[in-house]
Every structure is written in C-alpha cells, then in structure tokens.
Write an enzyme that holds these catalytic residues in place. Sequence first.
Site, mmCIF file in Angstrom:
data_model
loop_
_atom_site.group_PDB
_atom_site.id
_atom_site.type_symbol
_atom_site.label_atom_id
_atom_site.label_comp_id
_atom_site.label_asym_id
_atom_site.label_seq_id
_atom_site.Cartn_x
_atom_site.Cartn_y
_atom_site.Cartn_z
ATOM 1 N N THR A 48 2.730 -5.796 6.766
ATOM 2 C CA THR A 48 2.157 -5.660 5.285
ATOM 3 C C THR A 48 2.964 -5.150 4.385
ATOM 4 O OG1 THR A 48 1.438 -3.490 6.534
ATOM 5 C CG2 THR A 48 0.087 -5.589 6.578
ATOM 6 N N THR A 49 3.941 -4.342 4.587
ATOM 7 C CA THR A 49 4.992 -3.994 3.525
ATOM 8 C C THR A 49 5.670 -5.057 3.056
ATOM 9 O OG1 THR A 49 5.137 -1.920 4.571
ATOM 10 C CG2 THR A 49 6.870 -2.277 3.296
ATOM 11 N N TYR A 111 -11.662 -6.636 7.503
ATOM 12 C CA TYR A 111 -12.413 -7.114 6.493
ATOM 13 C C TYR A 111 -13.601 -7.235 7.330
ATOM 14 C CZ TYR A 111 -15.118 -9.255 3.086
ATOM 15 O OH TYR A 111 -16.127 -9.607 2.169
ATOM 16 N N TYR A 137 -1.578 -2.889 16.098
ATOM 17 C CA TYR A 137 -1.374 -2.069 14.997
ATOM 18 C C TYR A 137 -2.705 -1.630 14.455
ATOM 19 C CZ TYR A 137 0.063 -1.128 10.308
ATOM 20 O OH TYR A 137 0.314 -0.724 8.934
ATOM 21 N N ARG A 142 -6.374 0.052 5.828
ATOM 22 C CA ARG A 142 -6.631 -1.191 5.562
ATOM 23 C C ARG A 142 -7.415 -2.221 6.224
ATOM 24 N NH1 ARG A 142 -1.824 -3.232 2.803
ATOM 25 N NH2 ARG A 142 -0.194 -1.465 2.405
ATOM 26 N N LYS A 165 1.047 0.745 17.325
ATOM 27 C CA LYS A 165 1.502 1.506 16.014
ATOM 28 C C LYS A 165 0.311 2.298 15.372
ATOM 29 C CE LYS A 165 3.119 0.900 11.356
ATOM 30 N NZ LYS A 165 3.441 -0.299 10.067
ATOM 31 N N ILE A 207 7.235 3.202 12.906
ATOM 32 C CA ILE A 207 7.718 1.785 11.999
ATOM 33 C C ILE A 207 7.371 2.300 10.595
ATOM 34 C CG2 ILE A 207 6.775 -0.495 11.279
ATOM 35 C CD1 ILE A 207 6.356 -0.935 14.394
#
Length: 289
Positions: A48-49, A111, A137, A142, A165, A207
């Site tokens: 996502t980064t 979502y 993850y 988010r 993660k 991470i």
Amino acid sequence: MIREKLRGTGVALVTPFKEDLSVDYDALKKLLDFVLDGGVNYLVINGTTAESVTTTTEEKAEILRLVKQYVNGRVPLVYGIGGNNTQHVLELLQTTDLDGITAILSVSPYYNKPSQQGIYQHYLQVANASPVPVILYNVPGRTGSNVTAETTLRLALHDNIIGVKEASGNIEQCMAIAKHKPEGFMLISGDDLLTVPMAAFGAEGVISVLANAFPDKFSKMIELSLNYQFKEATALLNDFVDINPLMYEEGNPVGVKAVLERFGVCSPFVRLPLVEASAGLKDRVYKLL
C-alpha cells in the site's frame, strides 16, 4: 529457511513519480541503492505504501521486473497481492511473474468488511492458489475490519501461510498471536514504533515505512531489538517518536516522500486522491530533520 530470510527490517518501498505522475524508474533505482546501502534485510514491492491502488497493471509488472533485475538476488523480495475480490486475487496469482519472489504479502479484504469466517475462507483460497508462501496483512485502520488473533492462529496452521504483518496496534492481540502461534510462524510488526516492544515478546522484525527514509538507523534499531538490547534500541526509537505521526498525517506515503525529497532520493509527487505534502507539513518535517 524462509523465516531467516525475512527476519529483521523489510522496507515497504514507495513508488517514485515524476512531475507528470509517470513512474520515475531512475529514482526507483536510486531508492533501491539508498535502502540497500542502509542495510535493510528485504524489500516489499507493490504494498500500500507503493500506492498500488493507483498504479496500472503494466506499471506493476515493470516495477517488479526492474526491482528483480536491479537487486539481482542481493536481498529477498516480497510482493504485494491482495484485495477484496477473492477471485481477482486468485487471477493475479496466476498472471503475476513470481519467479524470484520469496513470499507474497496479502492484505485482508477491505471495504466489504467480511466476517471472520469470510476472512478465513478468503485466505485459504489465496494460500491454496499461491505458488509462493503467504504473509497475512492485518491493518484495520485501512481495511475497516480486524483479523482477530483466533482467525490468524487458525490460518497459521496452513502449510503455505508463514506469518502475519500485524498493524492492528493492539498489543494484547499481538501477544496472543506470539504466545499461541505454531513454531516457525512469523509475527511481523506493521507499526514502526511498536516493533521494539513487540520484539520483546516474539516479533521477528517489521515491514516498515520509515525505513524508506532512514534505512541505516531503523535497521540498526531492529537488529538491537532482535538481540534483546532494548536500552540501545529504545534510544534510537526515541528519535522516531516525533516524526512518525507526520508520515501519516496527510496520508501514506505523502509524509515519507517529503523526507525522501529532502534527502534527494526522489520527488514528493503522489497520485490522486493523495496530494503532495502541504507546505505546513513539510515545514514541520524539515524542522525535525
């Protein structure tokens, strides 16, 4: 052994852009040199980064190709493949060139907020289909839903799921995973500032976003933590306490790209709906630097 390959500091690479918002591949090479010279242990591509939601299929493929070629086996590579459409994730696993990739990092469906059983079944499908090991993850801030410790521990029994993660920010949840996980299953911090305390009860690294900009100091901090030298690690951690919140104040990777611009590594440009760091944010970041 994969566990040893992914122990320590993984950096969630940003995607550098030019002013016209095309991918800046020269700056990407510069970033790779910067973090590798800083001593990070492995790289995470297309997380996502990396603004993966706004890069095209073609750009993703070229970024992956370039990183694999440029790194040339110097450190392990983890690739981000996740989403909230299970079937689409399975298709990506079939069409993505994962040759040379140590593991995939797969975000919990966002979502649509599935139940814990839905999350469990989603990851079973992913793990069964993936040609490489899977790292879960969990990032509720988010995705809008948490992967509970119980669900993570159920998934940890799958032969192709090797770690999680954890970016829930819930220390008790992380401790429960650490206590009850099977041997060989990795607890990886997804919160830069929580990695030092998490190492005390079993986390095997991080991470990281901050490691894009501070690879040497951040990697040293994690190394000290994993060697249980917490006094020395905390001294380094304190240097990040004030700047870390600014990295996310206007969205990730807006803040860290402002730092990378200051260091001459890449431009600060991001793609909409993100916008470049405001003058006020840059001013506060630069003062801390």
